[in-house]
Motif scaffolding. Structure first.
Motif, mmCIF file in Angstrom:
data_model
loop_
_atom_site.group_PDB
_atom_site.id
_atom_site.type_symbol
_atom_site.label_atom_id
_atom_site.label_comp_id
_atom_site.label_asym_id
_atom_site.label_seq_id
_atom_site.Cartn_x
_atom_site.Cartn_y
_atom_site.Cartn_z
ATOM 1 N N PHE A 153 0.843 -1.194 0.000
ATOM 2 C CA PHE A 153 0.000 0.000 0.000
ATOM 3 C C PHE A 153 0.881 1.248 0.000
ATOM 4 C CE2 PHE A 153 -3.586 2.524 1.695
ATOM 5 C CZ PHE A 153 -4.574 2.027 0.870
ATOM 6 N N ALA A 154 1.982 1.192 0.763
ATOM 7 C CA ALA A 154 2.885 2.337 0.895
ATOM 8 C C ALA A 154 3.914 2.372 -0.219
ATOM 9 C CB ALA A 154 3.589 2.273 2.243
ATOM 10 N N LYS A 155 3.833 1.411 -1.124
ATOM 11 C CA LYS A 155 4.790 1.321 -2.234
ATOM 12 C C LYS A 155 6.233 1.312 -1.745
ATOM 13 C CE LYS A 155 1.368 3.437 -5.126
ATOM 14 N NZ LYS A 155 0.871 4.640 -5.738
ATOM 15 N N TRP A 156 6.478 0.601 -0.671
ATOM 16 C CA TRP A 156 7.835 0.371 -0.144
ATOM 17 C C TRP A 156 8.528 1.670 0.283
ATOM 18 C CZ3 TRP A 156 5.585 -2.358 -4.093
ATOM 19 C CH2 TRP A 156 5.483 -3.731 -3.921
ATOM 20 N N ARG A 157 7.767 2.627 0.860
ATOM 21 C CA ARG A 157 8.361 3.870 1.346
ATOM 22 C C ARG A 157 8.004 4.068 2.817
ATOM 23 N NH1 ARG A 157 5.773 7.550 -3.213
ATOM 24 N NH2 ARG A 157 4.042 6.277 -2.476
ATOM 25 N N PRO A 158 8.961 4.569 3.649
ATOM 26 C CA PRO A 158 8.762 4.575 5.100
ATOM 27 C C PRO A 158 7.616 5.462 5.606
ATOM 28 C CG PRO A 158 10.959 5.401 4.507
ATOM 29 C CD PRO A 158 10.331 4.915 3.260
ATOM 30 N N TRP A 159 7.540 6.728 5.188
ATOM 31 C CA TRP A 159 6.479 7.586 5.737
ATOM 32 C C TRP A 159 5.120 7.071 5.339
ATOM 33 C CZ3 TRP A 159 7.170 10.656 9.569
ATOM 34 C CH2 TRP A 159 8.419 11.222 9.795
ATOM 35 N N GLN A 160 4.999 6.690 4.072
ATOM 36 C CA GLN A 160 3.713 6.165 3.611
ATOM 37 C C GLN A 160 3.365 4.879 4.356
ATOM 38 O OE1 GLN A 160 6.017 7.511 1.827
ATOM 39 N NE2 GLN A 160 5.148 8.764 0.197
ATOM 40 N N ALA A 161 4.425 4.107 4.738
ATOM 41 C CA ALA A 161 4.178 2.876 5.498
ATOM 42 C C ALA A 161 3.494 3.216 6.817
ATOM 43 C CB ALA A 161 5.488 2.148 5.751
ATOM 44 N N MET A 162 3.945 4.312 7.442
ATOM 45 C CA MET A 162 3.338 4.693 8.719
ATOM 46 C C MET A 162 1.863 5.028 8.533
ATOM 47 S SD MET A 162 4.487 7.555 11.449
ATOM 48 C CE MET A 162 3.659 8.940 10.717
ATOM 49 N N TRP A 163 1.560 5.816 7.503
ATOM 50 C CA TRP A 163 0.148 6.185 7.284
ATOM 51 C C TRP A 163 -0.682 4.952 6.953
ATOM 52 C CZ3 TRP A 163 -0.331 10.255 9.714
ATOM 53 C CH2 TRP A 163 0.575 11.307 9.640
ATOM 54 N N ALA A 164 -0.130 4.055 6.148
ATOM 55 C CA ALA A 164 -0.872 2.837 5.798
ATOM 56 C C ALA A 164 -1.157 2.013 7.051
ATOM 57 C CB ALA A 164 -0.086 2.014 4.795
ATOM 58 N N CYS A 165 -0.137 1.872 7.921
ATOM 59 C CA CYS A 165 -0.333 1.080 9.134
ATOM 60 C C CYS A 165 -1.347 1.749 10.056
ATOM 61 C CB CYS A 165 0.986 0.884 9.870
ATOM 62 S SG CYS A 165 2.089 -0.223 8.991
ATOM 63 N N LEU A 166 -1.297 3.092 10.141
ATOM 64 C CA LEU A 166 -2.285 3.795 10.973
ATOM 65 C C LEU A 166 -3.693 3.567 10.422
ATOM 66 C CD1 LEU A 166 -0.640 7.171 11.983
ATOM 67 C CD2 LEU A 166 -1.531 5.385 13.493
ATOM 68 N N LEU A 167 -3.817 3.621 9.096
ATOM 69 C CA LEU A 167 -5.135 3.386 8.491
ATOM 70 C C LEU A 167 -5.645 1.988 8.843
ATOM 71 C CD1 LEU A 167 -7.430 4.057 6.470
ATOM 72 C CD2 LEU A 167 -5.992 3.061 4.692
ATOM 73 N N PHE A 168 -4.766 0.974 8.680
ATOM 74 C CA PHE A 168 -5.185 -0.384 8.989
ATOM 75 C C PHE A 168 -5.424 -0.535 10.489
ATOM 76 C CE2 PHE A 168 -2.934 -2.237 4.995
ATOM 77 C CZ PHE A 168 -3.875 -1.610 4.212
ATOM 78 N N GLY A 169 -4.671 0.225 11.309
ATOM 79 C CA GLY A 169 -4.897 0.224 12.760
ATOM 80 C C GLY A 169 -6.270 0.766 13.096
ATOM 81 N N VAL A 170 -6.670 1.850 12.419
ATOM 82 C CA VAL A 170 -8.003 2.419 12.655
ATOM 83 C C VAL A 170 -9.070 1.387 12.297
ATOM 84 C CG1 VAL A 170 -9.636 4.165 11.873
ATOM 85 C CG2 VAL A 170 -7.279 4.812 12.322
ATOM 86 N N LEU A 171 -8.878 0.704 11.158
ATOM 87 C CA LEU A 171 -9.866 -0.313 10.757
ATOM 88 C C LEU A 171 -9.992 -1.391 11.821
ATOM 89 C CD1 LEU A 171 -9.081 -0.857 6.962
ATOM 90 C CD2 LEU A 171 -10.909 0.487 7.992
ATOM 91 N N GLN A 172 -8.822 -1.845 12.344
ATOM 92 C CA GLN A 172 -8.859 -2.883 13.377
ATOM 93 C C GLN A 172 -9.549 -2.374 14.640
ATOM 94 O OE1 GLN A 172 -4.911 -4.374 14.082
ATOM 95 N NE2 GLN A 172 -5.113 -5.891 12.456
ATOM 96 N N ALA A 173 -9.227 -1.118 15.006
ATOM 97 C CA ALA A 173 -9.810 -0.557 16.229
ATOM 98 C C ALA A 173 -11.322 -0.455 16.114
ATOM 99 C CB ALA A 173 -9.197 0.812 16.515
ATOM 100 N N ILE A 174 -11.793 -0.026 14.941
ATOM 101 C CA ILE A 174 -13.239 0.095 14.747
ATOM 102 C C ILE A 174 -13.891 -1.285 14.771
ATOM 103 C CG2 ILE A 174 -15.029 0.779 13.113
ATOM 104 C CD1 ILE A 174 -13.218 3.066 12.245
ATOM 105 N N ALA A 175 -13.245 -2.240 14.104
ATOM 106 C CA ALA A 175 -13.801 -3.601 14.077
ATOM 107 C C ALA A 175 -13.848 -4.191 15.483
ATOM 108 C CB ALA A 175 -12.973 -4.492 13.153
ATOM 109 N N LEU A 176 -12.868 -3.809 16.311
ATOM 110 C CA LEU A 176 -12.807 -4.330 17.677
ATOM 111 C C LEU A 176 -13.908 -3.730 18.540
ATOM 112 C CD1 LEU A 176 -10.560 -6.256 18.660
ATOM 113 C CD2 LEU A 176 -9.560 -4.319 19.853
ATOM 114 N N ARG A 177 -14.230 -2.450 18.299
ATOM 115 C CA ARG A 177 -15.154 -1.742 19.170
ATOM 116 C C ARG A 177 -16.604 -1.962 18.776
ATOM 117 N NH1 ARG A 177 -14.447 2.954 22.696
ATOM 118 N NH2 ARG A 177 -16.516 3.814 23.011
#
Lengths: 361, 321
Positions: free
Chosen positions: B248-272
């Motif tokens: 998703f981040a196309k192998w770049r570090p900053w974009q990796a952080m945003w991608a992981c945060l996005l997937f983290g939000v999805l997990q958090a919402i699914a959990l709640r």
């Protein structure tokens, strides 16, 4: 290196290495490997009941092993067998639940068609993405496994679950599509096979699939094209073979084979669709295909070996302190030695054979 | 949904995104050097088990962390041996490592603790606890900024801050150091690197080792910070979500952080929430579960900007003779 060494010696040495390491693991957790092997042989081959389970598992692995093997011939790595088998299960369940089959044999044909179509469809999307958009098929099939699990979860809980039931599973299939077990098949021949074991007529379908895949790969033009494409993509293109077509066809066949596994575990054994019906058989297909060198006969033998390990491992978990996960470790070691560390075994052997030939010449 | 609920969801997103981010950066180093790694899941799982086990026995979470890193690096070494030294198939090696970790963790856990494949519950010094950043309590009363600082930014374990710090660090290493330049080059064109007299094997082993280190921290975070102890299959596909985030981040570090945060939000919402109601339509929880994977397939398909992997990825390097 002579052919017999390539076909027999290399896999045998790999298997031996995996077995030695497995024995060490058993020793490390304070159990006796020799006793464990004895118990596994007794529990997986010692009675018709044991054979019934071993062959039941082997049937699953034949389908998924063939699925991986066909894709391997086109140099595609289909890790999506698990998801394709799950979706195939959905197809089989729909065919069994909603079509009033007059006889199990017609039902079986319908189920093979439905399971194959659903599995093929689930493999078609990653195949198309690989062929047309260059998306790596390994990553997309992994993603499709997870998507299949979520989709099946939704469908079972919200759509297929009978009213009033708490279990996330479909209704039981009608009696008409009950597949004859080996007990029922062998009784007219005067053989008393265990009644409780789940092995059923799907085993014969799996063996037939092995023969068909063999004929396809080595006796047809399409099989030749698949192998040519797997050996060398530019070479195949030069010979006028369309890469897009081969990717699509080989993955569709692969997905259909994985989907057909459902006639054994869903239609033959559970007789309803449950969550996680595949139990990782799609992944074991990888080990089976590697072990069997992608040859249908090799897949057949490897599937029986893994059926033995699966049933034997279940017996171990029942009677000793060795948990069921021991099979996962063995499976990992087999994949490691026959797949990833193949060159480690092969290179020294090649050197020995080369030296022997020089010595003679 | 009020402000505090949103804050709580974001807070939980950060916690859930941390292991994804660490594993994603781990994969970034490895894949940028041309070594595909679908064994992130297995390495995290092995690290999660050994760190929890050592922390439970010694009572020190730091020793646990070290043990977790060691476990992950051993598996990394195996991956390196198979895919660099013996030029085996990197994907098959990754699959083997996942199964090895999945089986061995339960086997050893059962042998050591006999609790059905889990470790004892961790408490006290055997677990990473939240750090309260300076002034968090003092600022908590200030409207908007106060709760954001006290709830969202402060109060995480040290590994969360480490993961966030690893993002600029990775960017700096990759794009501002000689090692990073060579690392990226070896993933694109190893022959050129070899011609320049730099060891391809050495560089790739270094990348794989960094990958093991980061996966080890990710696994230790799972069992000693996010949860209190190891349970069977506790990574639950996070290694693959991290892989998805990496693409998703196309192998770049900053974009990796945003991608992981996005997937983290999805997990958090699914959990709640089990099911989310948006007016007439109800989004079932399974859609949230599948969303990271669907998004990755869409990105891979090139419908939303094309994700192009490092060119030499997955290919063993054979020196010309």
């Amino acid at each position: 290196m002579p052919k017999w060494a390539e076909v027999i010696l290399v896999p045998l040495i790999s298997l031996l290495l995996a077995a030695i390491l497995s024995a060490l693991v058993i020793l490390a957790i304070g159990e006796d490997p020799v006793a464990a092997v004895k118990m596994m042989v007794e529990g997986a081959l010692g009675s018709t009941y044991a054979w019934g389970y071993t062959l039941y598992y082997a049937t699953n692995f034949m389908f998924t092993g063939l699925a991986v093997a066909v894709a391997f011939h086109a140099r595609m790595f289909n890790i999506g067998g698990e998801g394709q088998a799950m979706i195939g299960g959905l197809g089989v369940a729909l065919a069994c639940l909603y079509v009033p089959w007059p006889h199990w044999s017609l039902g079986l044909l319908g189920a093979i068609l439905a399971g194959g179509l659903f599995g093929a469809g689930w493999a078609l999307i990653p195949a198309w993405l690989q062929a047309k958009r260059g998306s790596h098929v390994v990553i997309t099939t992994i993603m499709f496994n997870f998507i299949a699990a979520s989709a099946l979860n939704y469908i079972l809980v919200n759509l297929l679950k009978p009213k009033g039931s708490q279990d996330p599973a479909s209704a039981r299939f009608p009696e008409a599509v009950h597949l004859p077990t080996l007990h029922e098949l062998l009784a007219p021949l005067g053989i008393n096979f265990s009644k409780a074991a789940p092995a059923n007529v799907s085993l014969l379908v799996a063996v037939a699939a092995c023969v068909l895949v063999w004929a396809l790969i080595w006796r047809t033009r399409l099989g030749y094209e698949i192998r040519a494409y797997g050996q060398s993509e530019p070479g195949a293109r030069y010979a006028g073979i369309s890469g897009v077509r081969i990717i699509l066809i080989s993955m569709v066949i692969s997905g259909a084979l994985a989907g057909c596994m459902a006639i054994n575990n869903v239609m033959g054994e559970a007789e309803r669709l449950v969550l996680n019906a595949t139990e990782g058989a799609g992944f074991i297909g990888i080990a089976v295909a590697l072990m069997g060198r992608s040859h249908p006969f090799g897949v057949f033998l490897a599937a029986i070996l893994f059926g033995f390990l699966y049933q034997g491992g279940a017996e171990l978990a029942l009677w000793t302190k060795i948990p069921r996960e021991m099979i996962t470790v063995i499976q990992a070691l087999v994949i490691l030695f026959t797949g990833a560390l193949d060159n480690m075994v092969r290179a020294p052997l090649e050197r020995i054979f080369l030296a022997a030939r020089r010595g003679r010449g | 949904m009020d402000f505090l609920t949103i804050l709580q969801i974001l807070d939980s997103s950060v916690r859930l995104a941390t292991p994804l981010l660490l594993a994603c950066l781990a994969g970034l180093y490895s894949e940028r050097a041309g070594i595909f790694d679908i064994g992130l899941e297995g390495k995290m799982l092995a690290a999660a088990f050994l760190s929890a086990a050592v922390a439970a026995v010694t009572g020190s979470v730091w020793l646990g962390l070290l043990a977790g890193i060691a476990a992950s690096m051993v598996l990394s070494g195996l991956h390196g041996l198979a895919s660099i030294t013996f030029r085996g198939n990197q994907l098959i090696s990754g699959v083997a490592i996942n199964f090895l970790a999945s089986g061995l963790t339960v086997l050893v856990a059962q042998d050591w603790f006999a609790q059905g494949g889990r470790t004892p519950s961790l408490g006290g010094d055997a677990r990473f606890t939240g750090l309260t950043l300076p002034f968090a309590d003092a600022l908590a009363g200030v409207p908007v900024i106060g709760p954001v600082y006290a709830e969202l930014i402060s109060g995480h374990s040290i590994l969360v801050y480490l993961a966030v710090a690893a993002v600029p660090a990775t960017w700096w290493v990759l794009y501002r150091t000689r090692f990073g330049l060579r690392l990226r080059a070896v993933g694109e064109n190893p022959a050129a690197v070899d011609t320049a007299g730099i060891s391809v094997v050495g560089l790739r082993f270094a990348a794989v080792a960094i990958c093991g280190l980061l996966c080890g921290i990710a696994g230790a975070y799972l069992s000693t910070a996010l949860q209190a102890g190891f349970v069977k299959e506790m990574t639950a596909g996070r290694g693959f979500i991290a892989l998805a985030a990496l693409i998703f981040a196309k192998w770049r570090p900053w974009q990796a952080m945003w991608a992981c945060l996005l997937f983290g939000v999805l997990q958090a919402i699914a959990l709640r929430y089990q099911n989310i109601r948006l007016g007439e339509i109800t989004i079932p929880v399974q859609v949230m579960d599948a969303l990271p994977y669907v998004l990755t397939v869409v990105i891979l398909a090139g419908f939303v900007g094309k994700a192009i992997a490092p060119r030499a990825g997955g290919e063993p390097y054979v020196k010309e003779r």
